[in-house]
Each structure stands twice: as C-alpha cells, then as structure tokens.
Scaffold this active site. Structure first.
Site, PDB file in Angstrom:
ATOM      1  N   ASP A   1       0.829  -1.210   0.000  1.00  0.00           N
ATOM      2  CA  ASP A   1       0.000   0.000   0.000  1.00  0.00           C
ATOM      3  C   ASP A   1       0.861   1.258   0.000  1.00  0.00           C
ATOM      4  O   ASP A   1       2.067   1.214   0.290  1.00  0.00           O
ATOM      5  CB  ASP A   1      -0.896  -0.021   1.250  1.00  0.00           C
ATOM      6  CG  ASP A   1      -2.225   0.681   1.033  1.00  0.00           C
ATOM      7  OD1 ASP A   1      -2.311   1.527   0.128  1.00  0.00           O
ATOM      8  OD2 ASP A   1      -3.170   0.385   1.785  1.00  0.00           O
TER       9      ASP A   1
ATOM     10  N   ASP B   1     -11.184   1.621  -2.785  1.00  0.00           N
ATOM     11  CA  ASP B   1     -11.774   1.254  -1.500  1.00  0.00           C
ATOM     12  C   ASP B   1     -13.291   1.251  -1.595  1.00  0.00           C
ATOM     13  O   ASP B   1     -13.976   0.833  -0.667  1.00  0.00           O
ATOM     14  CB  ASP B   1     -11.343   2.250  -0.411  1.00  0.00           C
ATOM     15  CG  ASP B   1      -9.937   1.946   0.102  1.00  0.00           C
ATOM     16  OD1 ASP B   1      -9.495   0.794  -0.052  1.00  0.00           O
ATOM     17  OD2 ASP B   1      -9.293   2.859   0.635  1.00  0.00           O
TER      18      ASP B   1
HETATM   19  C1  GLA Z   1      -5.822   1.777   2.346  1.00  0.00           C
HETATM   20  C2  GLA Z   1      -6.364   0.621   1.514  1.00  0.00           C
HETATM   21  C3  GLA Z   1      -7.370  -0.168   2.304  1.00  0.00           C
HETATM   22  C4  GLA Z   1      -6.759  -0.652   3.578  1.00  0.00           C
HETATM   23  C5  GLA Z   1      -6.239   0.531   4.371  1.00  0.00           C
HETATM   24  C6  GLA Z   1      -5.506   0.080   5.612  1.00  0.00           C
HETATM   25  O1  GLA Z   1      -6.741   2.775   2.494  1.00  0.00           O
HETATM   26  O2  GLA Z   1      -6.915   1.087   0.328  1.00  0.00           O
HETATM   27  O3  GLA Z   1      -7.845  -1.256   1.533  1.00  0.00           O
HETATM   28  O4  GLA Z   1      -5.732  -1.552   3.297  1.00  0.00           O
HETATM   29  O5  GLA Z   1      -5.352   1.313   3.608  1.00  0.00           O
HETATM   30  O6  GLA Z   1      -5.062   1.152   6.349  1.00  0.00           O
END
Ligand code: GLA
Length: 737
Positions: A482, A548
């Site tokens: 990420d 998300d």
């Molecule tokens: C990001 C990702 C989510 C999750 C969060 C965790 O926003 O897109 O899917 O993994 O981080 O903090």
C-alpha cells in the site's frame, strides 16, 4: 518488424515499424529532419512516396534561410523542439546553466537492436528467451549545446502497439538542465474535427470517472502532480474517431509505464493537425545532466485499433498481460478474504483465526491480514516503519500465525506500507531526517504519516531489508503493498526537481529485486485503493486494489473505466457488506457478488455478522466464480452496457477459443415496471450454436442461438424484480461448431 526504405539514390526515406496489424512510420526529410508519417493500420510506403506536407504559412517562419518550402509549424514531427517556428508544445526543453536553449535537433544515425531499450531501470517487460523484439534507435543532435536525444521505438510483441521512449545524453562540455522530457509526441495530420477524447478524473473512493468529449481547439491536458499516478486514473488518454463504439471506429491510445507525476495532452491546432503527447509532468521536474551523463524518459505504450474501444482494450489487455511477472501472467488468482472491513485495527489472534475459519467456510482460498499487525498500531496514527508484529495482537509472531492460517487450508496474505513512516514510530524517532521534508519548513502529514526519502540509498536499503525480513518470517502467498498519501512539501537529499523521479527509480529497483526473489507470491498494488494503478507497476503488481469503494452501484463504473486498460485478472474486486462502508448504501447480495465477478474475486466480509442465508448464498457465489474463474480472469473481457450512459452496466468474458462466454448485467438505478433488456454478446463464432442459461432469473427458459444471433439480437430477458440493485448473469456454452 522494422524495415528501412531508401530512395533510388540509396538515401533513407522511411523507418517502417509494424506490430501485427498496426503500423508506425517515420519519414526522413532532407537527410536530417524526422517527420511523423503514419500511425494506424500497417502498410509499406513506396520509396518514391510524397515528401512531407508542410506548406509555409502567412505570419509564419521559414526555418532555414533560403528554403521557404516548409515551416516547422506545419510539419508532422517526431520529437519537436521549442523556440523555433513550431508554436505548438515541444516534446522537450533543456538548457545550459546560462540559459542557452537546446534546439534544432537533427537526425544523425540509427541502430536496430534485438532487445528492449535500456531505460536505466524504469519499468519494461521482462526480456524473455525466444521472443523476437527489435528496437529502433534514432540519434538526434543539437550541434550547439551538445545535447543528443535518442528516440527509441519497439513494436510490442503482443500486437497493435509500440513502445516509445527518449534518452538524453550530454555530449557537450557544460552541464545541461532538462526541464521537459516527454516520452512521446505524435502529430496526427488533419484529424482535429473528427476526434473525441476519453479521459478519466477522480479522487479517493471515486476513482477513474470517465468522460468522453469532442476534441475542441486548443490544448487539453491531464496529469498528476501528486508524486503518484493518482486516483484520477492511469497516465493514459484515448482518442477515438467520433461516434466510434465498442466494436467500430478507429481509436488511438497511449499510456505510460510510470507511476509518478505525468501529463497526457492533446492539442488541436488551427490547421486541424493534432499533437498528442505524454510523459513526465514538466512542472515540478528539472534534471541536471553533467557532461557524459544520460537520462531516460519512462516508456509510453502507443496502441491502435480499427475496431473501436473494445479493440483498443484488447490491445492494452494483451500488453498488460505481457508486462506481468511471468509467474502470474496465466495463473489463476486465489479468492481471498481481506480482514480490513471485517475488523479494521481491532483484533487479536483469536479473532483473526475465527475470521479465517469463516473465510474458509465461505469458500475463500487465502486469508489476508490487512493493516494493524505491527508496532503499536491500533489506529492510523502510529507505527508505520516499525515492521515487527505486535505481540499483544499476534503473540507467536507472523510465522506462527501464518502456519495456523495455513493449517486451516488457506493461503496467508499480508498488508504492508513500506514507503511510509508515522511520526509516532520508533523509526521516525531514530531517523527523523529520513522523512521527506523541506529544509526549514514544517512537514505536512497526510493520513497522519510522512513519506520516506527513497532517493537516499540507506533509506531504500532499510525498506528493502524490512520487507525482506517480513517476507522471510511470514512466507506470505500474497502481499498487499500500500501507499497511502500523495507527496506534498516534499524535499530530501536529492535536488527538488529530481526527487520524485529518483524516488521512483529507487522504488522500482526495490520492487524488481523483491518480486523476482518471490515469484510465487502474488503482490497486489494499492494506494488508498486505485491511487497508483498504472502500467509502470504491472511488472511488479499483476493485480491492483482498484478502489476502497466496493458499492456495486459505483464500483461498476470504476471497473468499466479501469477495463479500458486493465485486464480482469489485474483488478481485485471484492464482495463487501451491506450497508456499504463507504457510501452507506444497502445493496442486494447478487449485485455485490456479480459486480465483483468483473475481476479477481475477493471478500471484504465478516461472516459472523452475516445471516446464515447470506453466508450460504455467498458460498454459492464463490463456487460459481471458481467454476468460471479461468474464463473470467483470462477470457476477452468486453464491455456491453456503460454505466455512464444509463442505469445499467454489463460486461462479458468470452473464451479465447470462443467455446463459452459469461455475461453479467447490473441495474444500478431501480426502475418500476421494467421493460425487457437485450444484452448483445460480441466475439462468439458466428455459425456455432450456443446454449444460454442463467441461475439468477426465476422462470428464464434456457435457449439456443447462434453466435451471430447473440451478437446482433442478443439475449432478451425480463429483469428480475424485488432486489436492488437487480443483477443477473448468463452462461453461454457452445454446443456445436
Ligand atoms: C488503504 C487501503 C485499504 C486498507 C487501508 C488500511 O486505504 O486502500 O484497503 O488496506 O489502507 O489502512
């Protein structure tokens, strides 16, 4: 294939490149001016072909004394320079420290190599034994400042596309500053009035909002200044013949193999010529090139199709597959359950193992432990950088937890965000200077965190070692990598105009080494959802978390726009809870599941909070997906109905051998008293007979129809009632050839 065509006197007239059905032709004028001749359907020009058309203009400039036969402003060029008589945007800009501009690039020589170009570690396809690749290198030189630019062209082996890049070398005695170094510039003759532009914009949880507009006069530019390619979309732009559809019309597209600041621009000049350009965003960029040094631009992929948006997507999908690591190119993706929306930061080992057991019950094959497992991280305010498991949550450490998950018959996956550091972390307390910041100014937090200065070798080494030791301990089958904030007020040890590019060069190096050493691990790229989803990351991340936002009513349009470039295997798509955590919307399970059938299926669910009935239905959907997984992930994905053009979305996967297809239809805006829907399925064998059935519409009578009937009349059905959003899927199986 690359051929060179010479005239009767043996002088070079054309450089001709072919990538299966697509052709790219450059002509050489007066032995030193490179002029763009053609990008489109492949053909071979005649040695006695026309000279470039560039009639002089009123209030224009004759570039050369004594020759008024052409003006650069009217000439279709390959890599235009500024400050001359071409008043459109140049492809590059560079100068000496005293401000003397680099210009008047003239062709000097060419080479054809049997390899991909060398781009100093920027993303490219992995070389493969047995594959025939040729690169044309054209050297251009400015005799005054000593700058030389090598234009690089590689017909892409999967067809319909060309890789382009530029390499700058300082052959002079003074340092040079490169301020603009685009990857490509393409002059399309007389195309202005008939073109439409397709581009995306967006933000977090609303990635890739697609807009199609006529190409007006002037310059239209898209891009990112965020240091990441951004939620707005990949560095990409499509130009389509007006009125072209999914199956018809000429379409040109470009995307960059790059993950940082970028521009894509299109300029319709007064004489209706169109200049299409893309590359590094020039605004925050300035590269110092000492005598003897070279600098490579990122590669651009230029694609062409005569059969519409469906055709260009197929070209991009094939190229994307070729860019993936070999071990994942044709490999089915596991169905995973991700812990994030089930428990966010709030868990201990007992809870995780319960969740994993529930995941197994739902049919998942892999359990992903998302954020919150390291340092003292119980919310998003701390511990990034401290990549050791929190003993309170995971007492036996990652390796033991992974073993326990594997003992349940599941693969183990892990979230990590290696490029970031929390101000509240041991790493930051030890190395406050490792975070990007401008000297003498307060750094700015984004999601309560800073970005590490990867352009410093010791920081890059720390990150690589930290990831390697986590991988050594947990031996994960899957990693979600990420990156959760854009760059701002970023400064570091590198010069300001070089920092972001140097950051990426270091990141690509880390990713290349780590993913090569772990070919069996599936790395999924994420940046707060789809904030860094681009062709530059595909060689390391064969899958992305596209957003998300898992609300089917919105997600369908994110997937629709993503599918212009990305094949379904590259898109993680999850069934999540209702009401949706991002929008609060209630949605039918069928719509949540079937929407997620548009990519690599995952679950963002807590089985314990689901009714027995929803658990049973979810398990059924997961099994249905698995039975069609190879078809969905590796078939030709076609867009059938656009969520941007009405209340319905629909897509289909057609097997490469056309023996079967699978189609999904979603009604995103409920309608009372609905009329029947027709779903046309392209790409089947015209004369073959197929059987059409569905498990989603009570009373639907399976029927038989030929491929041509299914592509012209389609599947007619009465939409199922009583569920919002309504959704249905259809299996199409060939009975006879
Ligand atoms: C990001 C990702 C989510 C999750 C969060 C965790 O926003 O897109 O899917 O993994 O981080 O903090």
């Amino acid at each position: 294939m690359i051929t060179i065509i010479r005239d009767a006197r043996g002088e070079i007239r054309y450089f001709v490149l072919a990538s299966k059905e697509a052709g790219y032709i450059i002509s050489l004028h007066k032995g030193r001016i490179l002029s763009h001749y053609h990008f489109g359907a492949a053909f071979t020009p005649c040695a006695a072909g026309p000279v470039p058309l560039a009639p002089p203009q009123g209030f224009g400039v004759a570039e050369e004394r004594g020759d008024t036969s052409y003006s650069l402003h009217r000439l279709a060029q390959e890599y235009p320079w500024g400050l001359g008589g071409d008043f459109r945007s140049p492809a590059f800009a560079a100068e000496t420290p005293r401000g003397a501009p680099c210009m008047e690039l003239a062709y000097r020589r060419h080479r054809i190599t049997r390899s991909w170009p060398d781009l100093d570690g920027l993303p490219l396809p992995d070389p493969e034994s047995g594959e025939e690749v040729e690169t044309l290198e054209l050297d251009l030189e400015d005799p005054v400042t000593g700058l030389s630019v090598t234009l690089l062209y590689t017909p892409f082996p999967t067809g319909g596309a060309f890789l382009r890049a530029a390499r700058f070398s300082n052959g002079g005695t003074e340092p040079l500053i490169i301020r603009r170094a685009l990857s490509f510039s393409l002059d399309l003759p007389l195309r202005g009035p008939g073109l439409e532009v397709l581009a995306t914009e967006g933000g977090w949880a609303r990635e890739r909002v697609l807009e199609r507009r006529p190409l007006g006069r002037g310059r239209l530019e898209f891009g990112s200044r965020r240091g990441v390619s951004g939620h707005g979309g990949s560095p990409a732009l499509l130009l389509a013949e007006a009125g072209s559809g999914e199956d018809s019309g000429e379409v040109i597209g470009a995307t960059l193999l790059y993950s940082g600041d970028w521009i894509m621009a299109v300029e319709r000049a007064e004489d209706e010529t169109v200049r299409f350009q893309g590359g590094l965003h020039p605004e925050l960029f300035a590269w110092h090139l000492l005598p003897g040094e070279t600098f490579a631009s990122p590669a651009a992929l230029l694609a062409h199709s005569t059969v519409g948006l469906g055709g260009i997507s197929e070209v991009f999908h094939r190229a994307a597959r070729r860019l993936m690591p070999a071990s994942w190119r044709d490999r089915e993706r596991p169905v995973l359950l991700n812990s994030w929306e089930a428990c966010y930061f709030d868990y201990d080992e007992k809870r995780l193992l319960e969740l994993a057991r529930g995941a197994k019950e739902l049919g998942a094959e892999l359990f992903v432990l998302d954020d919150g497992w390291f340092g003292r991280r119980d919310n998003d305010c701390s511990s990034l950088g401290d990549w050791r498991a929190n003993p309170r949550k995971i007492p036996g450490g990652l390796g033991t937890l992974a073993d326990k998950v594997r003992a349940l018959g599941l693969g183990f996956g892990l979230w990590i965000e290696p490029e970031a550091v929390s101000p509240d972390s041991d790493l930051f307390r030890t190395h406050p200077d490792w975070a990007l910041a401008l000297p003498g100014r307060e750094p700015a937090e984004g999601r309560n965190q800073f970005i590490l200065d990867l352009s410093r070798p010791e920081v890059a080494a720390f990150i690589e070692n930290a990831v390697r030791s986590v991988l050594a301990e947990a031996k994960p089958d899957y990693v979600k990598w990420d990156m959760n904030r854009p760059f701002s007020r970023s400064g570091g040890v590198s010069m300001q105009g070089e920092l972001r590019h140097r950051y990426l060069l270091a990141l690509y190096g880390i990713l290349r080494r780590i993913t090569r050493d772990h070919p069996e691990t599936l790395f999924e790229g994420c940046a707060g959802g789809g904030g860094r989803m681009d062709f530059g990351m595909i060689p390391f991340f064969p899958q992305f978390w596209a957003s998300d936002n898992t609300d089917a009513a919105f997600r369908a349009s994110i997937q629709h726009a993503s599918s212009l470039l990305f094949p379904p295997a590259a898109l993680g798509a999850h069934i999540s809870a209702s009401p949706n955590h991002q929008t609060g919307r209630h949605a039918s399970l069928a719509s949540r599941a079937l929407c997620a059938f548009g990519g690599s299926l995952g679950l963002e669910l807590d089985p314990e909070r689901m009714s027995k009935e929803d658990q049973r239905k979810t398990r059924e959907f997961v099994e249905r997906y698995k039975a069609r997984r190879a078809l969905i992930q590796f078939g030709k994905q076609r867009r059938l109905l656009s969520p941007y053009e009405g209340g319905d979305a629909a897509f289909a996967s057609v097997a490469q051998d056309r023996s079967r297809a699978f189609a999904v239809w979603l009604r995103l805006r409920a309608l009372p008293n609905p009329a029947p829907v027709a779903l046309r399925i392209p790409g089947l064998e015209d004369r073959a007979v197929y059987r059409v059935s569905t498990q989603d519409i009570g009373g639907f009578q399976p029927f038989e129809a030929t491929g041509s009937e299914l592509s012209s009349r389609g599947i007619l059905f009465a939409p199922p009632l009583g569920e919002d959003p309504a959704a249905a899927s259809f299996d199409i199986e060939r009975l006879s050839a």
